[in-house]
Design a protein around this motif. Structure first.
Motif, PDB file in Angstrom:
ATOM      1  N   SER A   1       4.421  32.694  34.742  1.00 49.81           N
ATOM      2  CA  SER A   1       4.810  33.228  33.432  1.00 49.81           C
ATOM      3  C   SER A   1       5.019  34.743  33.514  1.00 49.81           C
ATOM      4  CB  SER A   1       3.723  32.886  32.405  1.00 49.81           C
ATOM      5  OG  SER A   1       3.885  33.683  31.263  1.00 49.81           O
TER       6      SER A   1
ATOM      7  N   TRP B   1      11.516  30.577  24.919  1.00 49.99           N
ATOM      8  CA  TRP B   1      10.196  31.028  25.370  1.00 49.99           C
ATOM      9  C   TRP B   1       9.978  30.581  26.820  1.00 49.99           C
ATOM     10  CZ3 TRP B   1       5.129  28.255  25.446  1.00 49.99           C
ATOM     11  CH2 TRP B   1       4.117  29.122  25.878  1.00 49.99           C
ATOM     12  N   VAL B   2       9.456  31.501  27.625  1.00 47.51           N
ATOM     13  CA  VAL B   2       9.394  31.324  29.089  1.00 47.51           C
ATOM     14  C   VAL B   2       8.834  29.997  29.593  1.00 47.51           C
ATOM     15  CG1 VAL B   2       9.328  33.715  29.883  1.00 47.51           C
ATOM     16  CG2 VAL B   2       7.229  32.674  29.088  1.00 47.51           C
TER      17      VAL B   2
ATOM     18  N   GLY C   1       1.788  39.686  24.085  1.00 45.22           N
ATOM     19  CA  GLY C   1       2.169  38.431  23.433  1.00 45.22           C
ATOM     20  C   GLY C   1       1.036  37.919  22.582  1.00 45.22           C
TER      21      GLY C   1
ATOM     22  N   LYS D   1       0.210  25.653  24.343  1.00 40.90           N
ATOM     23  CA  LYS D   1       0.813  25.455  25.662  1.00 40.90           C
ATOM     24  C   LYS D   1       0.469  24.061  26.190  1.00 40.90           C
ATOM     25  CE  LYS D   1       1.464  29.483  28.123  1.00 40.90           C
ATOM     26  NZ  LYS D   1       1.093  30.579  29.013  1.00 40.90           N
TER      27      LYS D   1
ATOM     28  N   THR E   1       5.758  36.798  31.135  1.00 42.89           N
ATOM     29  CA  THR E   1       5.128  37.508  30.016  1.00 42.89           C
ATOM     30  C   THR E   1       3.665  37.836  30.353  1.00 42.89           C
ATOM     31  OG1 THR E   1       4.829  35.304  29.091  1.00 42.89           O
ATOM     32  CG2 THR E   1       6.550  36.663  28.118  1.00 42.89           C
ATOM     33  N   LEU E   2       2.967  36.829  30.899  1.00 41.93           N
ATOM     34  CA  LEU E   2       1.562  37.051  31.264  1.00 41.93           C
ATOM     35  C   LEU E   2       1.459  38.034  32.426  1.00 41.93           C
ATOM     36  CD1 LEU E   2      -0.046  33.482  30.964  1.00 41.93           C
ATOM     37  CD2 LEU E   2      -0.177  35.378  29.357  1.00 41.93           C
TER      38      LEU E   2
ATOM     39  N   ASN F   1      10.208  33.153  19.318  1.00 44.35           N
ATOM     40  CA  ASN F   1       9.851  34.060  20.398  1.00 44.35           C
ATOM     41  C   ASN F   1      10.929  33.883  21.454  1.00 44.35           C
ATOM     42  OD1 ASN F   1       8.726  35.504  22.495  1.00 44.35           O
ATOM     43  ND2 ASN F   1       6.984  34.144  22.804  1.00 44.35           N
TER      44      ASN F   1
ATOM     45  N   ARG G   1      12.516  42.703  25.632  1.00 43.74           N
ATOM     46  CA  ARG G   1      11.703  42.311  24.475  1.00 43.74           C
ATOM     47  C   ARG G   1      10.581  43.311  24.276  1.00 43.74           C
ATOM     48  NH1 ARG G   1       7.540  37.295  24.209  1.00 43.74           N
ATOM     49  NH2 ARG G   1       6.181  38.936  25.032  1.00 43.74           N
TER      50      ARG G   1
ATOM     51  N   TYR H   1       8.003  40.336  17.776  1.00 45.75           N
ATOM     52  CA  TYR H   1       8.854  40.828  18.856  1.00 45.75           C
ATOM     53  C   TYR H   1      10.202  41.309  18.325  1.00 45.75           C
ATOM     54  CZ  TYR H   1       5.679  37.496  21.182  1.00 45.75           C
ATOM     55  OH  TYR H   1       4.586  36.798  21.607  1.00 45.75           O
TER      56      TYR H   1
ATOM     57  N   LYS I   1      -1.901  32.813  17.339  1.00 49.27           N
ATOM     58  CA  LYS I   1      -1.202  33.897  16.646  1.00 49.27           C
ATOM     59  C   LYS I   1      -1.655  33.993  15.199  1.00 49.27           C
ATOM     60  CE  LYS I   1       1.118  33.303  20.463  1.00 49.27           C
ATOM     61  NZ  LYS I   1       1.363  34.115  21.604  1.00 49.27           N
TER      62      LYS I   1
ATOM     63  N   TYR J   1       4.365  30.499  15.311  1.00 48.63           N
ATOM     64  CA  TYR J   1       4.430  31.784  14.582  1.00 48.63           C
ATOM     65  C   TYR J   1       4.606  31.581  13.074  1.00 48.63           C
ATOM     66  CZ  TYR J   1       4.726  33.956  19.159  1.00 48.63           C
ATOM     67  OH  TYR J   1       4.430  34.371  20.443  1.00 48.63           O
TER      68      TYR J   1
ATOM     69  N   GLY K   1       4.476  44.816  25.988  1.00 51.52           N
ATOM     70  CA  GLY K   1       4.516  43.468  26.562  1.00 51.52           C
ATOM     71  C   GLY K   1       3.712  42.450  25.768  1.00 51.52           C
TER      72      GLY K   1
HETATM   73  N1  GLU Z   1       3.492  33.736  24.128  1.00 51.88           N
HETATM   74  C1  GLU Z   1       3.148  35.058  24.502  1.00 51.88           C
HETATM   75  C2  GLU Z   1       4.359  35.781  25.028  1.00 51.88           C
HETATM   76  O1  GLU Z   1       5.450  35.271  24.963  1.00 51.88           O
HETATM   77  C3  GLU Z   1       1.971  35.084  25.440  1.00 51.88           C
HETATM   78  C4  GLU Z   1       2.277  34.974  26.906  1.00 51.88           C
HETATM   79  C5  GLU Z   1       2.343  33.566  27.394  1.00 51.88           C
HETATM   80  O2  GLU Z   1       1.596  32.714  26.919  1.00 51.88           O
HETATM   81  O3  GLU Z   1       3.180  33.331  28.272  1.00 51.88           O
HETATM   82  O4  GLU Z   1       4.254  36.909  25.443  1.00 51.88           O
END
Ligand code: GLU
Ligand code: PMP
Length: 392
Positions: A13, A124-125, A38, A100, A15-16, A174, A367, A323, A237, A205, A36
């Motif tokens: 991921s 979303w990733v 999230g 998730k 984002t993480l 997102n 983002r 975001y 969230k 969200y 960054g």
């Molecule tokens: N959903 C958040 C984000 O898009 C947290 C990170 C993640 O869970 O991948 O940044």
């Protein structure tokens, strides 16, 4: 070593990864501003923490039913009725270790090898990777910027094949912050019915929505949509509970039964104490959370105003989540050719962390999260302005 080909095909991921990198730079003394994030920067409200503490003292420290404690599933049904006009029974709810995991369970429960799941870019990733883990095939739709990159019937029709099993809607979205209107959702529900598709509706969200916009769940728009939508939601969230790891899914009994059976072998129930905390989040006072939403709205307006003041920068106007997608294409040159290079240089030169749009499948954007203080937003945008001046 001869390890799993499937696992090797899964990207970590982004984002993480970037959030963790910015955090560790900060911890080592570097003055980083991180866009960054999230997750809400607010702490979980005290009444929720107290409920968890009480649950521990009361011995609620054992396994629970895989699908979650009955009281929590009842409270989730009540929430669906009050907020979304959706009537679910407790056996239509599965509580999981974050939205998730709810998504992972959902894809594992509905997909056969090569089944296709359509989503709009940017997405979303985790969606494509979770679909691949379930042996499905993610299908990406390049929709129009003018419409905030939302899915629509015309584009869906072009992507439809005999293998199409489902499509994903994520509203509020997102990374774009856009929201689907009732008319748009109604049209998508009709399209699903005409083509016998399952709808995955990620509504995590839902509560972070501004400018008097209203969240609508597509599952509430027709009997077909009710029966064939898997609604995904959670507390990360809406209740500032990212670290507690709790989310939930609602769907027809048959799908929830399969998802529960999968979860019974992977994680069993989500943490028992977290479930009592979530129960308080639903049944207890909401004033802290309303304050958080107000603060996000204020920051959104602040950040959008600052971004609009930057030369040759365009944004997608956000209405929800936390975001903003910022179009940086006018700044691409021989040295900085894409969003990844832009983000790397920005971190190196100005110590500002952002997520490159390519992580969401959309090149030309970065983002920015406004789950940080207004002071940090102001300082961060000032640094971005310096950076733009240097690279232009
Ligand atoms: N959903 C958040 C984000 O898009 C947290 C990170 C993640 O869970 O991948 O940044
Ligand atoms: N869906 C979207 C669109 C998200 O941004 C997130 C954030 N991580 C999730 C699902 C998963 O949230 P969680 O697992 O923390 O409940």
């Amino acid at each position: 070593m001869n390890l799993s080909k499937k696992a090797k095909d899964i990207a970590p991921s982004i984002t993480l990864e970037i959030t963790a990198k910015a955090k560790s730079l900060k911890e080592s003394g570097v003055d980083v501003i991180s866009f960054g994030a999230g997750e809400p920067d607010f702490n979980t409200p005290k009444n929720i923490i107290d409920a968890a503490y009480k649950a521990m003292l009361d011995g609620k420290t054992k396994y629970t039913q895989t699908s979650g404690i009955l009281e929590l599933r009842e409270a989730i049904c009540k929430k669906f009725k009050e907020d979304n006009d959706l009537e679910y029974k407790v056996d239509q709810i599965l509580v999981s270790t974050g939205a998730k995991q709810s998504l992972a369970n959902a894809f594992l429960a509905i997909l056969n090898p090569e089944d296709e799941v359509i989503m709009a870019t940017p997405y979303w990733v985790s969606y494509p990777e979770l679909i691949k883990l379930a042996d499905g095939k993610p299908v990406f739709l390049n929709t129009s910027k003018d419409n905030g990159y939302k899915l629509n019937r015309e584009e869906l029709e072009k992507a439809l094949t005999s293998k199409t099993k489902a499509f994903i809607i994520n509203s509020p979205n997102n990374p774009t912050g856009t929201i689907y209107t009732k008319e748009e959702l109604y049209d998508l529900a009709k399209f699903a019915e005409e083509n016998n598709l399952i709808i995955i509706s990620d509504e995590i969200y839902e509560k972070l929505i501004y400018d008097n916009e209203k969240h609508i769940s597509i599952a509430s728009l027709s009997p077909y949509a009710y029966k064939n939508t898997i609604v995904i939601n959670g507390f990360s969230k809406s209740s500032a509970m990212t670290g507690w790891r709790i989310g939930y899914a609602a769907a027809n009994k048959e799908i929830i039964k399969l998802m529960t059976s999968i979860q019974s072998h992977t994680t069993s129930n989500t943490c028992s104490v977290t479930q009592y905390a979530a129960l308080e989040a639903l049944n207890g006072p909401k004033d802290e959370l309303l304050k958080m939403v107000k603060a996000f709205e204020d920051r959104k307006n602040f950040m959008v105003k600052l971004l609009k003041g930057l030369k040759d920068i365009d944004i997608i106007e956000p209405k929800g989540a936390f975001y903003v997608m910022v179009d940086i294409t006018k700044y691409f040159n021989d040295d900085i050719k894409d969003s990844l290079e832009f983000s790397k240089e920005l971190l190196e030169k100005e110590k500002v962390a952002v997520i490159p749009g390519i992580g969401f499948g959309l090149e030309g954007y970065i983002r920015l999260s406004y789950a940080i203080s207004k002071e940090q937003i102001e300082e961060g945008i000032e640094r971005i302005k310096n950076f733009l001046n240097i690279i232009k």
